[in-house]
Design a protein around this motif. Structure first.
Motif, PDB file in Angstrom:
ATOM      1  N   TYR A   1       0.936  -1.183   0.076  1.00 54.17           N
ATOM      2  CA  TYR A   1       0.029  -0.009   0.017  1.00 54.17           C
ATOM      3  C   TYR A   1       0.741   1.164   0.118  1.00 54.17           C
ATOM      4  O   TYR A   1       2.021   1.306   0.744  1.00 54.17           O
ATOM      5  CB  TYR A   1      -0.813  -0.033   1.223  1.00 54.17           C
ATOM      6  N   THR A   2       0.392   2.298  -0.924  1.00 54.85           N
ATOM      7  CA  THR A   2       1.278   3.359  -0.524  1.00 54.85           C
ATOM      8  C   THR A   2       0.132   4.487  -0.905  1.00 54.85           C
ATOM      9  O   THR A   2      -1.105   4.471  -1.348  1.00 54.85           O
ATOM     10  CB  THR A   2       2.120   3.889  -1.928  1.00 54.85           C
ATOM     11  N   LYS A   3       0.662   5.791  -0.429  1.00 55.36           N
ATOM     12  CA  LYS A   3      -0.369   6.914  -0.455  1.00 55.36           C
ATOM     13  C   LYS A   3       0.402   8.024  -0.887  1.00 55.36           C
ATOM     14  O   LYS A   3       1.591   8.267  -0.695  1.00 55.36           O
ATOM     15  CB  LYS A   3      -0.911   7.369   0.866  1.00 55.36           C
ATOM     16  N   GLY A   4      -0.392   9.325  -1.855  1.00 50.96           N
ATOM     17  CA  GLY A   4       0.167  10.301  -2.205  1.00 50.96           C
ATOM     18  C   GLY A   4      -0.993  11.321  -2.533  1.00 50.96           C
ATOM     19  O   GLY A   4      -2.260  11.198  -2.011  1.00 50.96           O
ATOM     20  N   ILE A   5      -0.460  12.181  -3.351  1.00 50.01           N
ATOM     21  CA  ILE A   5      -1.315  13.215  -3.827  1.00 50.01           C
ATOM     22  C   ILE A   5      -1.353  13.393  -5.420  1.00 50.01           C
ATOM     23  O   ILE A   5      -0.466  13.233  -5.947  1.00 50.01           O
ATOM     24  CB  ILE A   5      -1.498  14.607  -3.279  1.00 50.01           C
ATOM     25  N   ILE A   6      -2.547  13.926  -5.887  1.00 49.23           N
ATOM     26  CA  ILE A   6      -2.623  14.232  -7.383  1.00 49.23           C
ATOM     27  C   ILE A   6      -1.769  15.464  -7.593  1.00 49.23           C
ATOM     28  O   ILE A   6      -2.121  16.774  -7.088  1.00 49.23           O
ATOM     29  CB  ILE A   6      -4.219  14.339  -7.985  1.00 49.23           C
ATOM     30  N   SER A   7      -0.796  15.469  -8.168  1.00 56.56           N
ATOM     31  CA  SER A   7       0.075  16.679  -8.780  1.00 56.56           C
ATOM     32  C   SER A   7      -0.462  17.575  -9.933  1.00 56.56           C
ATOM     33  O   SER A   7      -0.497  18.778  -9.858  1.00 56.56           O
ATOM     34  CB  SER A   7       1.385  16.334  -8.923  1.00 56.56           C
ATOM     35  N   GLN A   8      -1.314  16.553 -10.933  1.00 58.95           N
ATOM     36  CA  GLN A   8      -1.881  17.249 -11.968  1.00 58.95           C
ATOM     37  C   GLN A   8      -2.511  16.365 -12.927  1.00 58.95           C
ATOM     38  O   GLN A   8      -2.465  15.067 -12.591  1.00 58.95           O
ATOM     39  CB  GLN A   8      -0.787  18.068 -12.927  1.00 58.95           C
ATOM     40  N   VAL A   9      -3.463  16.773 -13.670  1.00 61.40           N
ATOM     41  CA  VAL A   9      -4.192  15.877 -14.605  1.00 61.40           C
ATOM     42  C   VAL A   9      -4.139  16.330 -15.764  1.00 61.40           C
ATOM     43  O   VAL A   9      -4.209  17.593 -16.199  1.00 61.40           O
ATOM     44  CB  VAL A   9      -5.743  16.030 -14.314  1.00 61.40           C
ATOM     45  N   ARG A  10      -3.507  15.657 -16.941  1.00 61.00           N
ATOM     46  CA  ARG A  10      -3.035  15.843 -17.961  1.00 61.00           C
ATOM     47  C   ARG A  10      -3.735  14.992 -19.303  1.00 61.00           C
ATOM     48  O   ARG A  10      -3.561  13.773 -19.243  1.00 61.00           O
ATOM     49  CB  ARG A  10      -1.316  15.715 -18.334  1.00 61.00           C
ATOM     50  N   ASP A  11      -4.710  15.757 -19.928  1.00 60.10           N
ATOM     51  CA  ASP A  11      -5.434  15.187 -21.152  1.00 60.10           C
ATOM     52  C   ASP A  11      -4.436  14.845 -22.262  1.00 60.10           C
ATOM     53  O   ASP A  11      -3.486  15.779 -22.475  1.00 60.10           O
ATOM     54  CB  ASP A  11      -6.594  16.074 -21.246  1.00 60.10           C
ATOM     55  N   ASP A  12      -4.731  13.740 -23.024  1.00 59.59           N
ATOM     56  CA  ASP A  12      -4.346  13.343 -24.467  1.00 59.59           C
ATOM     57  C   ASP A  12      -2.757  13.436 -24.101  1.00 59.59           C
ATOM     58  O   ASP A  12      -1.746  14.103 -25.061  1.00 59.59           O
ATOM     59  CB  ASP A  12      -4.637  14.605 -25.316  1.00 59.59           C
ATOM     60  N   TYR A  13      -2.015  12.821 -23.125  1.00 54.79           N
ATOM     61  CA  TYR A  13      -0.761  12.836 -22.948  1.00 54.79           C
ATOM     62  C   TYR A  13      -0.053  11.751 -23.663  1.00 54.79           C
ATOM     63  O   TYR A  13      -0.671  10.612 -23.914  1.00 54.79           O
ATOM     64  CB  TYR A  13      -0.568  12.605 -21.448  1.00 54.79           C
ATOM     65  N   VAL A  14       0.896  11.851 -24.072  1.00 54.24           N
ATOM     66  CA  VAL A  14       2.072  10.836 -24.851  1.00 54.24           C
ATOM     67  C   VAL A  14       3.010  10.449 -24.061  1.00 54.24           C
ATOM     68  O   VAL A  14       3.802  11.416 -23.620  1.00 54.24           O
ATOM     69  CB  VAL A  14       2.462  11.496 -26.227  1.00 54.24           C
ATOM     70  N   TRP A  15       3.511   9.257 -23.935  1.00 52.05           N
ATOM     71  CA  TRP A  15       4.683   8.816 -23.495  1.00 52.05           C
ATOM     72  C   TRP A  15       5.149   7.678 -24.397  1.00 52.05           C
ATOM     73  O   TRP A  15       4.436   6.980 -24.924  1.00 52.05           O
ATOM     74  CB  TRP A  15       4.302   8.488 -21.954  1.00 52.05           C
ATOM     75  N   ARG A  16       6.450   7.522 -24.046  1.00 52.06           N
ATOM     76  CA  ARG A  16       7.177   6.234 -24.644  1.00 52.06           C
ATOM     77  C   ARG A  16       7.553   5.186 -23.783  1.00 52.06           C
ATOM     78  O   ARG A  16       8.136   5.496 -22.616  1.00 52.06           O
ATOM     79  CB  ARG A  16       8.291   6.680 -25.762  1.00 52.06           C
ATOM     80  N   ALA A  17       7.611   4.044 -23.906  1.00 48.16           N
ATOM     81  CA  ALA A  17       7.927   2.918 -23.128  1.00 48.16           C
ATOM     82  C   ALA A  17       9.581   2.624 -23.465  1.00 48.16           C
ATOM     83  O   ALA A  17      10.374   2.153 -22.767  1.00 48.16           O
ATOM     84  CB  ALA A  17       7.207   1.575 -23.064  1.00 48.16           C
ATOM     85  N   ASP A  18       9.683   2.527 -24.795  1.00 48.64           N
ATOM     86  CA  ASP A  18      10.855   2.262 -25.276  1.00 48.64           C
ATOM     87  C   ASP A  18      10.769   2.927 -26.705  1.00 48.64           C
ATOM     88  O   ASP A  18       9.864   3.745 -27.014  1.00 48.64           O
ATOM     89  CB  ASP A  18      11.316   0.788 -25.437  1.00 48.64           C
ATOM     90  N   SER A  19      11.895   2.893 -27.649  1.00 51.93           N
ATOM     91  CA  SER A  19      12.180   3.181 -29.164  1.00 51.93           C
ATOM     92  C   SER A  19      10.846   2.843 -29.856  1.00 51.93           C
ATOM     93  O   SER A  19      10.764   3.635 -30.997  1.00 51.93           O
ATOM     94  CB  SER A  19      13.249   2.870 -29.397  1.00 51.93           C
ATOM     95  N   LYS A  20      10.277   1.887 -29.590  1.00 47.51           N
ATOM     96  CA  LYS A  20       9.230   1.280 -30.630  1.00 47.51           C
ATOM     97  C   LYS A  20       7.820   1.328 -29.907  1.00 47.51           C
ATOM     98  O   LYS A  20       6.982   1.423 -30.739  1.00 47.51           O
ATOM     99  CB  LYS A  20       9.636  -0.305 -30.501  1.00 47.51           C
ATOM    100  N   LEU A  21       7.666   1.630 -28.679  1.00 44.83           N
ATOM    101  CA  LEU A  21       6.128   1.839 -28.108  1.00 44.83           C
ATOM    102  C   LEU A  21       5.790   3.046 -27.783  1.00 44.83           C
ATOM    103  O   LEU A  21       6.755   3.712 -26.887  1.00 44.83           O
ATOM    104  CB  LEU A  21       6.010   0.663 -26.729  1.00 44.83           C
ATOM    105  N   SER A  22       4.737   3.637 -27.923  1.00 47.84           N
ATOM    106  CA  SER A  22       4.306   4.876 -27.576  1.00 47.84           C
ATOM    107  C   SER A  22       2.739   4.498 -27.203  1.00 47.84           C
ATOM    108  O   SER A  22       2.040   3.790 -27.991  1.00 47.84           O
ATOM    109  CB  SER A  22       4.494   6.113 -28.686  1.00 47.84           C
ATOM    110  N   PHE A  23       2.396   5.700 -26.318  1.00 45.28           N
ATOM    111  CA  PHE A  23       1.135   5.694 -25.930  1.00 45.28           C
ATOM    112  C   PHE A  23       0.272   6.901 -25.717  1.00 45.28           C
ATOM    113  O   PHE A  23       1.236   8.241 -25.581  1.00 45.28           O
ATOM    114  CB  PHE A  23       0.719   5.053 -24.400  1.00 45.28           C
ATOM    115  N   ARG A  24      -0.786   6.950 -25.856  1.00 44.37           N
ATOM    116  CA  ARG A  24      -1.669   8.597 -25.556  1.00 44.37           C
ATOM    117  C   ARG A  24      -2.849   8.098 -25.010  1.00 44.37           C
ATOM    118  O   ARG A  24      -3.708   7.355 -25.234  1.00 44.37           O
ATOM    119  CB  ARG A  24      -1.965   8.824 -26.985  1.00 44.37           C
ATOM    120  N   ALA A  25      -3.031   8.810 -23.703  1.00 42.66           N
ATOM    121  CA  ALA A  25      -4.224   8.816 -22.944  1.00 42.66           C
ATOM    122  C   ALA A  25      -4.176  10.055 -22.160  1.00 42.66           C
ATOM    123  O   ALA A  25      -3.413  10.814 -21.895  1.00 42.66           O
ATOM    124  CB  ALA A  25      -4.141   7.472 -22.125  1.00 42.66           C
ATOM    125  N   ASP A  26      -5.556   9.999 -21.402  1.00 44.16           N
ATOM    126  CA  ASP A  26      -5.591  11.111 -20.345  1.00 44.16           C
ATOM    127  C   ASP A  26      -5.080  10.428 -18.991  1.00 44.16           C
ATOM    128  O   ASP A  26      -5.280   9.231 -18.721  1.00 44.16           O
ATOM    129  CB  ASP A  26      -7.206  11.447 -20.065  1.00 44.16           C
TER     130      ASP A  26
END
Length: 403
Positions: free
Chosen positions: A198-223
């Motif tokens: 179990y861990t606890k924290g706070i929401i720092s920000q909400v980012r819509d249509d955000y793009v990130w990459r897991a490696d050079s071949k995989l990219s994702f897009r989501a809220d």
């Protein structure tokens, strides 16, 4: 001397593992050898599908069952304790041959997780939280689950387990009104193998249509929801929870170059994913392959003329890897011997006490040391088991003994 060697070889292959099954002595020994061709009984006309899971092998199942610890991390107050106590049983450990992650039981007993946790696999393993807080649970089962929907773009996957524990309560899905910047959030998962942490924290920000990459071949897009809640390998796919215990996100990734910047796919995307009727950018796309339903190599009697047998190649080549045997003695079960390693020796034996090709249980020699440490449970009656459990509470030994 030649005759002596033949007798010695026969003796070695006849050193059978014996267990009382249906009040009868049932051997687990060398594969039955063909004798005289003959018409096979109707009951031996069973599907020769591969008895091996796509995504979670018996050996990996045993490794996870054997080592999964349960860490009930102490929390800061009554609310945190209550959230962990109420919702941790609804968080599962998702395992494959290539790794592990977390998942959340939602409505209908389905399991929500990340696509990158299950990858291209069609079937994975699921371990539910054992009762109590023992450091090593005494009786943990691994249940197979089908990957029934994926969204690679948003890094989401939906699983359908073959069974769920009685009384399992799903985690309620929240909506966009259940979170905002500054809100407290909670996470339950298996960071670095520390299961049910179990861990606890706070929401720092909400980012819509955000793009990130897991490696050079995989990219994702989501809220996504950015939080200070720590995410480590093994936490992926687990729930991000609001202060009132609703699922508001699926913990997915962290910023590898900065501390305390972690992200969860928003429940807004989760809801649209669950409402879809098909895969989005589905996994496993590629050129179609010919479906192999098995190649029958022999139908007839065994070499000792004590029963009927069918020898099959589940890979449709000329090497038998599954042998079905129906003893003439009607008090003994029908048996399927599985030789996945090409040793002319079974690494799994499946039993049908009813002699009707409705398989009930099996034993798996995952270490190839004649101990058959894993037991398979065949809920659907098919050759492939839907659950796995350790055969012994302690260490498995040859001759189906337990130490």
């Amino acid at each position: 001397m030649k005759a002596l060697l033949v007798l010695l070889a026969m003796w070695l292959t006849s050193q059978l593992l014996i267990e009382r099954c249906a009040a009868q002595d049932v051997p687990i020994g060398a594969l039955a050898r063909p004798g005289s061709p003959a018409a096979a009984p109707e009951v031996l006309s069973v599907d020769a599908q591969s008895p091996f899971s796509d995504g979670i092998s018996p050996k990996k199942a045993y490794e996870y069952i054997d080592r999964v610890p349960v860490s009930a991390r102490r929390t800061r107050g009554p609310r945190e304790v209550a959230i962990f106590r109420a919702l941790s049983p609804s968080v599962v450990l998702v395992v494959t041959d290539s790794g592990f992650g977390s998942g959340s039981v939602i409505t209908g007993g389905l399991i929500l997780t990340n696509w990158h946790v299950v990858g291209e696999f069609k079937q994975v393993g699921v371990i539910y939280k054992p009762d109590g807080n023992a450091s090593q649970p005494p009786a943990t089962n691994l249940v197979t689950a089908q990957v029934i929907r994926t969204d690679r773009t948003r890094d989401l996957a939906l699983l359908k387990p073959m069974s769920i524990p009685t009384g399992m309560k799903p985690i309620e899905l929240g909506d966009r009104n259940d979170f905002s910047v500054g809100s407290d959030v909670h996470a339950i998962g298996h960071p670095s193998g520390e299961a049910w942490s179990y861990t606890k924290g706070i929401i720092s920000q909400v980012r819509d249509d955000y793009v990130w990459r897991a490696d050079s071949k995989l990219s994702f897009r989501a809220d996504v929801i950015q939080t200070q809640t720590p995410i480590s390998p093994g936490s992926s796919g687990g729930p991000l929870l609001s202060d009132d215990g609703k699922l508001i996100g699926v913990n997915s990734f962290k910023n590898s170059t900065a501390e305390a910047i972690n992200f969860a796919v928003s429940v807004v995307n989760v809801r649209s994913f669950l409402a879809a009727t098909n895969n989005v950018s589905s996994a496993g796309q590629g050129s179609p392959t010919r479906e192999c339903k098995g190649k029958v190599l022999f139908d007839g009697r065994n070499d000792k003329n004590t029963g009927s047998m069918r020898s099959v190649s589940s890979k449709c080549d000329n090497k038998p890897d599954v042998v079905f045997f129906l003893p003439d003695d009607k008090t003994k079960p029908m048996v399927a011997y599985i030789d996945s390693k090409g040793r002319n020796k079974p690494d799994a034996v499946v039993f049908d006490d009813s002699r009707s090709a409705k398989w009930q249980y099996s034993y798996w020699d995952v270490e190839l040391d004649d101990t058959f440490a894993l037991r398979g449970i065949h809920l659907s009656g098919e050759l492939v088991p839907q659950e796995f459990e350790k055969r012994c509470k302690g260490k498995a030994a040859p001759n189906l003994k337990c130490l």
